[in-house]
Design a protein around this motif. Structure first.
Motif, PDB file in Angstrom:
ATOM      1  N   THR A 319      42.539 -10.227  43.143  1.00 44.71           N
ATOM      2  CA  THR A 319      43.564 -10.048  44.171  1.00 44.71           C
ATOM      3  C   THR A 319      43.395 -11.075  45.289  1.00 44.71           C
ATOM      4  O   THR A 319      42.386 -11.790  45.360  1.00 44.71           O
ATOM      5  N   SER A 320      44.442 -11.132  46.143  1.00 48.40           N
ATOM      6  CA  SER A 320      44.464 -12.013  47.330  1.00 48.40           C
ATOM      7  C   SER A 320      44.251 -13.464  46.938  1.00 48.40           C
ATOM      8  O   SER A 320      43.418 -14.181  47.523  1.00 48.40           O
ATOM      9  N   LEU A 321      44.988 -13.936  45.960  1.00 45.44           N
ATOM     10  CA  LEU A 321      44.925 -15.326  45.525  1.00 45.44           C
ATOM     11  C   LEU A 321      46.029 -16.127  46.200  1.00 45.44           C
ATOM     12  O   LEU A 321      46.953 -15.574  46.786  1.00 45.44           O
ATOM     13  N   GLY A 322      45.948 -17.445  46.105  1.00 42.74           N
ATOM     14  CA  GLY A 322      46.949 -18.318  46.712  1.00 42.74           C
ATOM     15  C   GLY A 322      46.610 -18.657  48.154  1.00 42.74           C
ATOM     16  O   GLY A 322      45.654 -18.143  48.747  1.00 42.74           O
ATOM     17  N   ALA A 323      47.446 -19.548  48.735  1.00 40.39           N
ATOM     18  CA  ALA A 323      47.184 -20.030  50.094  1.00 40.39           C
ATOM     19  C   ALA A 323      47.273 -18.921  51.121  1.00 40.39           C
ATOM     20  O   ALA A 323      46.518 -18.900  52.107  1.00 40.39           O
ATOM     21  N   SER A 326      48.934 -13.899  48.726  1.00 40.61           N
ATOM     22  CA  SER A 326      50.055 -13.061  48.294  1.00 40.61           C
ATOM     23  C   SER A 326      50.144 -12.923  46.781  1.00 40.61           C
ATOM     24  O   SER A 326      51.139 -12.408  46.270  1.00 40.61           O
ATOM     25  N   GLU A 327      49.146 -13.381  46.030  1.00 38.25           N
ATOM     26  CA  GLU A 327      49.200 -13.331  44.576  1.00 38.25           C
ATOM     27  C   GLU A 327      48.020 -12.525  44.040  1.00 38.25           C
ATOM     28  O   GLU A 327      46.956 -12.460  44.651  1.00 38.25           O
ATOM     29  N   PHE A 328      48.254 -11.903  42.890  1.00 40.55           N
ATOM     30  CA  PHE A 328      47.169 -11.254  42.150  1.00 40.55           C
ATOM     31  C   PHE A 328      47.283 -11.630  40.679  1.00 40.55           C
ATOM     32  O   PHE A 328      48.363 -11.995  40.199  1.00 40.55           O
ATOM     33  N   ARG A 487      46.545 -14.266  59.497  1.00 45.31           N
ATOM     34  CA  ARG A 487      47.320 -13.054  59.723  1.00 45.31           C
ATOM     35  C   ARG A 487      48.108 -12.676  58.476  1.00 45.31           C
ATOM     36  O   ARG A 487      48.200 -11.507  58.107  1.00 45.31           O
ATOM     37  N   LYS A 488      48.669 -13.659  57.772  1.00 48.36           N
ATOM     38  CA  LYS A 488      49.402 -13.384  56.535  1.00 48.36           C
ATOM     39  C   LYS A 488      48.473 -12.875  55.436  1.00 48.36           C
ATOM     40  O   LYS A 488      48.836 -11.985  54.665  1.00 48.36           O
ATOM     41  N   ILE A 489      47.268 -13.450  55.378  1.00 52.23           N
ATOM     42  CA  ILE A 489      46.311 -12.986  54.363  1.00 52.23           C
ATOM     43  C   ILE A 489      45.959 -11.526  54.604  1.00 52.23           C
ATOM     44  O   ILE A 489      45.874 -10.718  53.676  1.00 52.23           O
ATOM     45  N   ALA A 490      45.769 -11.176  55.882  1.00 51.75           N
ATOM     46  CA  ALA A 490      45.464  -9.785  56.196  1.00 51.75           C
ATOM     47  C   ALA A 490      46.630  -8.867  55.868  1.00 51.75           C
ATOM     48  O   ALA A 490      46.447  -7.737  55.394  1.00 51.75           O
ATOM     49  N   GLN A 491      47.859  -9.344  56.129  1.00 52.34           N
ATOM     50  CA  GLN A 491      49.038  -8.537  55.806  1.00 52.34           C
ATOM     51  C   GLN A 491      49.219  -8.379  54.306  1.00 52.34           C
ATOM     52  O   GLN A 491      49.602  -7.320  53.822  1.00 52.34           O
ATOM     53  N   HIS A 492      48.937  -9.430  53.544  1.00 50.00           N
ATOM     54  CA  HIS A 492      49.110  -9.365  52.090  1.00 50.00           C
ATOM     55  C   HIS A 492      48.003  -8.572  51.414  1.00 50.00           C
ATOM     56  O   HIS A 492      48.184  -8.111  50.281  1.00 50.00           O
ATOM     57  N   LYS A 493      46.884  -8.438  52.103  1.00 44.60           N
ATOM     58  CA  LYS A 493      45.764  -7.729  51.479  1.00 44.60           C
ATOM     59  C   LYS A 493      46.109  -6.270  51.214  1.00 44.60           C
ATOM     60  O   LYS A 493      45.685  -5.689  50.201  1.00 44.60           O
ATOM     61  N   ILE A 494      46.884  -5.652  52.095  1.00 49.90           N
ATOM     62  CA  ILE A 494      47.262  -4.251  51.892  1.00 49.90           C
ATOM     63  C   ILE A 494      48.347  -4.109  50.832  1.00 49.90           C
ATOM     64  O   ILE A 494      48.674  -2.987  50.432  1.00 49.90           O
ATOM     65  N   LEU A 495      48.916  -5.228  50.374  1.00 49.68           N
ATOM     66  CA  LEU A 495      49.937  -5.191  49.330  1.00 49.68           C
ATOM     67  C   LEU A 495      49.340  -5.386  47.934  1.00 49.68           C
ATOM     68  O   LEU A 495      50.087  -5.343  46.952  1.00 49.68           O
ATOM     69  N   MET A 496      48.040  -5.602  47.851  1.00 51.54           N
ATOM     70  CA  MET A 496      47.411  -5.845  46.561  1.00 51.54           C
ATOM     71  C   MET A 496      47.212  -4.529  45.802  1.00 51.54           C
ATOM     72  O   MET A 496      47.001  -3.471  46.400  1.00 51.54           O
ATOM     73  N   PRO A 497      47.282  -4.568  44.468  1.00 48.53           N
ATOM     74  CA  PRO A 497      47.049  -3.343  43.677  1.00 48.53           C
ATOM     75  C   PRO A 497      45.608  -2.882  43.783  1.00 48.53           C
ATOM     76  O   PRO A 497      44.688  -3.690  43.959  1.00 48.53           O
ATOM     77  N   SER A 498      45.408  -1.593  43.669  1.00 48.05           N
ATOM     78  CA  SER A 498      44.061  -1.019  43.752  1.00 48.05           C
ATOM     79  C   SER A 498      43.495  -0.659  42.389  1.00 48.05           C
ATOM     80  O   SER A 498      42.311  -0.326  42.283  1.00 48.05           O
ATOM     81  N   SER A 499      44.322  -0.716  41.342  1.00 50.51           N
ATOM     82  CA  SER A 499      43.844  -0.385  39.998  1.00 50.51           C
ATOM     83  C   SER A 499      44.820  -0.927  38.971  1.00 50.51           C
ATOM     84  O   SER A 499      45.942  -1.337  39.306  1.00 50.51           O
ATOM     85  N   ALA A 500      44.393  -0.905  37.733  1.00 48.62           N
ATOM     86  CA  ALA A 500      45.236  -1.262  36.589  1.00 48.62           C
ATOM     87  C   ALA A 500      44.735  -0.485  35.387  1.00 48.62           C
ATOM     88  O   ALA A 500      43.530  -0.227  35.263  1.00 48.62           O
TER      89      ALA A 500
END
Length: 553
Positions: A319-323, A326-328, A487-500
């Motif tokens: 998770t939290s990939l990209g500049a 915002s990518e997983f 700030r964007k990385i912190a905002q996107h971190k809560i959008l990452m999946p927690s499981s699969a």
């Protein structure tokens, strides 16, 4: 604890009462009982105590195929007994009325349903619940009887003692023929089949939880041994099971075994792995068990590299990939697994471990050589990776998969990655997605240019006005960019999946390694089978994971 069952209620999918069957007392109105049950908050338990009724009543419930079943008792009764009786009612109704169990089928066959309920429970005491025994007690008019109508001829079911040889359900046998057959509550009397066949299906359901590093936290397999018997007379069978390490370790591998009443428990205790039984006619569940795929060894749980846990797929989530983070990425690794191996079967004929049926050969798995889907060459099918997403995720603007197809369902907050059977070759596959958060992120961008979301424009923003002193320090700009990215990385971190989780099915392989060694007919104990009868035998292995392999992020 000797309680009695008083009333059975059945409601349709709209909670409309379609059947009320009283055993010992005057039934409570179905609508009143339903309102008391619905008054409890969700999730409603299967056992509810209603103290406001006179007398206070115990209510047992079961939901099946959108139908709601109630049992009531005003005396103290074993809860598991009442709940198991509800399950037996569902199984028997599906056997007689047809599966799936629908409301209109019950209403159209009320004469049969009433007979069944009377035979299964007598004056509140549970009696006969085996479908094969009920077929000798309950008369069900078959297609021939419906065709002939009320014509009284010898061919009509139930009028002749020899009609049981036609193998039509519900036809009663004569007293003389039944007297020659042992009284087995789970097997119909005077069973006759034109083709003698015996099938064994071993099905295991996986439940595996993995840590973010891939280390297994828990791994279990719930197994079921389904048996199909289509053989004349009263056969006495001996089914032998084993594991890769030998039969002597089977008792430690199969935990919490449960058996059909036909199984002789003394034989199992004496020789674990040997099931001696007289089977019911048709398909039934012979046994169930649980297997711990990560047993403790010297106080340490096995690892993914340990031979204890063998899975056809492994998964990794980053998770939290990209500049801007915002990518997983989901990495799936498909590995080749070996099958159960061959089994030695005494008798003529065997069946392939998956779809095909053929004759000849010396064992179940030996049939067909290396046919795909057998225990020699297992096949991986129905491979789906599901990634639940947080509620703040608004969209996935970019989805890239190296294999298969993806389906994003915004309403369910989940993306499903389907890989067809033709693409399930050994190797890796990658799914990469970009997430977009709520509109608050876009609001900042709009306001930074002077435009508001309501369509107005702020002249004081000065976005398009040249500064009086034309040069802004480069270091200050870089600091602002770094601050904005963090700030964007912190905002996107809560959008990452927690499981699969991963769903799949494998034909010809079991994670526990349990296999059928042999299936024999004891000619000395069997009756009415016939001299020299060699039934057609077959075995099938199937592993199912319905989201059972889960990795935490």
């Amino acid at each position: 604890m000797s309680g009695s069952i008083e009333v059975l209620y059945i409601y349709d999918e709209h909670h409309r009462p379609i059947l009320t069957h009283a055993y010992t007392s005057r039934p409570l109105p179905a609508a009143q009982l339903l309102s008391l049950y619905l008054a409890h908050p969700l999730p409603r338990p299967n056992f509810v105590y209603l103290p406001n009724l006179s007398p206070p009543t115990l209510l047992f419930s079961l939901c099946h195929a959108n139908l709601l079943f109630f049992l009531t008792s005003s005396s103290e009764i074993e809860p598991l007994l009442a709940l198991e009786f509800l399950h037996r009612i569902v199984d028997v109704l599906e056997d007689f009325v047809g599966s799936p169990l629908l409301a209109h089928k019950i209403e159209a066959s009320y004469d049969v349903v009433a007979q069944l309920l009377n035979e299964m429970c007598d004056a509140g005491a549970i009696s006969t619940t085996e479908p094969n025994a009920l077929r000798d007690l309950v008369e069900v008019e078959g297609w021939l009887g419906k065709l002939l109508g009320g014509i009284n001829i010898p061919g009509k079911p139930g009028l002749s003692g020899n009609t049981s040889a036609t193998n039509m359900p519900g036809i009663s046998s004569s007293g003389s023929s039944a007297a020659n057959t042992p009284a087995l509550p789970w097997r119909r009397a005077n069973v006759r089949h034109t083709s003698n066949e015996l099938y064994v299906d071993l099905v295991e359901t996986l439940s595996v939880t993995l840590a973010p590093s891939g280390r297994p936290l828990a791994a279990f397999a719930n197994g079921t041994i389904a048996f199909t018997s289509k053989i004349s007379g009263v056969p006495d069978l001996l089914l032998s099971l084993s594991t890769p390490s030998g039969k002597q370790n089977l008792n430690s591998v199969m935990e919490l075994p449960v058996f059909h009443p036909c199984v002789r428990l003394a034989k199992w205790r004496e020789n674990p792995g040997e099931l001696s039984f007289v089977p019911p006619d048709g398909r039934f569940v012979l046994a169930g068990y649980e297997v711990d795929l990560l047993p403790f060894q010297n106080g340490i749980i096995g690892s993914t590299k340990s031979p204890n846990l063998k899975l056809p797929v492994s998964i990794e989530v980053k998770t939290s990939l990209g500049a801007t983070g915002s990518e997983f990425e989901v990495r799936l690794f498909i590995t080749k697994i070996s099958g159960q191996g061959n089994s030695s079967i005494s008798g003529s004929g065997s069946r392939s471990n998956s779809h095909g049926i053929g004759r000849g050969g010396s064992g179940f798995a030996a049939l067909g050589g290396s046919t795909i889907g057998t225990s020699t060459v297992p096949t991986l099918e129905d491979l789906v990776v599901s990634v639940p997403l947080p509620t703040d995720v608004r969209n996935l603007p970019e989805i890239r998969a190296s294999r298969g197809d993806t389906i994003y369902n915004p309403g369910a907050r989940q993306i499903d990655w389907h890989i067809p059977a033709k693409d399930t070759v050994a190797g890796g596959a990658i799914l990469r997605c970009t997430v977009v958060g709520p509109l608050s992120e876009a609001e900042e961008d709009f306001e930074g240019s002077g435009f508001k979301l309501d369509g107005s424009y702020d002249d004081d923003e000065g976005t398009y006005q040249a500064p009086e002193k034309s040069i802004v320090a480069t270091a200050s700009t870089d600091d602002q960019g770094v601050l904005k990215d963090s700030r964007k990385i912190a905002q996107h971190k809560i959008l990452m999946p927690s499981s699969a989780n991963v769903s799949f099915s494998v034909k010809g392989w079991l994670p526990s390694g349990i296999k059928v060694e042999s299936l024999q007919i004891d000619a000395r104990k069997s009756r009415g089978v016939g001299e020299g009868v060699k039934p057609y035998k077959g075995v099938k292995y199937l592993t199912i994971s319905r989201g059972g392999v889960e990795i935490r992020c």
